[in-house]
Design an enzyme around this catalytic site. Structure first.
Site: not given
Ligand SMILES: O=P(O)(O)OC[C@H]1O[C@H](OP(=O)(O)OP(=O)(O)O)[C@H](O)[C@@H]1O
Ligand SMILES: O=c1cc[nH]c(=O)[nH]1
Ligand SMILES: [Mg+2]
Length: 212
Positions: A203, A206, A107, A111
């Site tokens: 995340d 991560d 992603r 944006t």
């Protein structure tokens, strides 16, 4: 009038307990990875509950008998890279004969639009039920793009399995892929200004791979 979100929430107590441990920011990479794999296994058990069976005849050491085996389409598992890899082994533990395809999607942080960078699938996707796995369904952009790509490649029977979903992401999947059943362990409150699920778990990629 309250809006209907079309998602199956798998709220088994073991899943909810493990998910809470995953959400905790003090949970380290090793435990996070193990918990995600365990939850994926439990979710795979639940989403296959309605898979069709047929009777075959076998012979036990004691007698001949009729017994049940899976009758439906063969299964494929498609993790959305990277974070989807964290759910792969859990599903394959439950469905050891499954073929595995990979779709790479990240992603764009500005944006929030998905960028595809990899796709390698079994050659018979049209004959399989594909279980697409990704722990996080945020804006829904990545999962929706992955499902569209799989349909372009011939997939006809798809299931999407995510750990945590935002209402925004569920709406996108319901609208763009109304034919795809969606299974989640939790529906969270919202997205924040950076497109992260709140409260979420941060995340996922991560935390799985230790790249924080
Ligand atoms: O619903 P969306 O708004 O598209 O967001 C969800 C996506 O974001 C994360 O991937 P990320 O881009 O962080 O890539 P990674 O798995 O490589 O970390 C996550 O694993 C989903 O694929
Ligand atoms: O909360 C989020 C949103 C997108 N991707 C993640 O890994 N976490
Ligand atoms: Mg990530």
């Amino acid at each position: 009038m309250s809006e209907e979100l079309n998602a199956h929430v798998i709220d088994h107590p073991l899943i909810q307990h493990k998910l809470t441990l995953m959400r905790d920011k003090t949970t380290g990479t090793k435990d996070f990875r193990e918990l995600l794999e365990e939850i994926a296994m439990l979710m795979a058990y639940e989403i296959t509950r309605d898979f069709p069976l047929k009777e075959i005849e076998i012979e036990t050491p004691v007698a001949k008998c009729k017994a049940k085996v899976l009758a439906g389409k063969k299964v494929g598992v498609v993790p959305i890279l990277r974070a989807g890899l964290g759910m792969l082994n859990g599903v394959v533990n439950m469905i050891p004969a499954a073929r595995v395809g990979h779709v790479g999607m990240y992603r764009d942080p500005k944006t929030l639009k998905p960028v595809e960078y990899y796709c390698k699938l079994p050659n018979d996707v049209a004959e399989r039920t594909l279980i697409v796995v990704d722990p996080m369904l945020a804006t829904g952009g990545s999962a929706s793009a992955a499902l569209s790509l799989l349909k372009e490649k011939g997939a006809k029977s798809l299931i999407l399995m995510c750990l945590v979903a935002a209402p925004e992401g569920i709406r996108v999947i319901n609208k763009e892929h109304p034919d795809v059943p969606l299974y989640v362990a939790a529906i969270d409150e919202k997205l924040n200004e950076k497109g992260y699920i709140v409260p979420g778990l941060g995340d996922a990629g991560d935390r799985i791979f230790g790249t924080l």
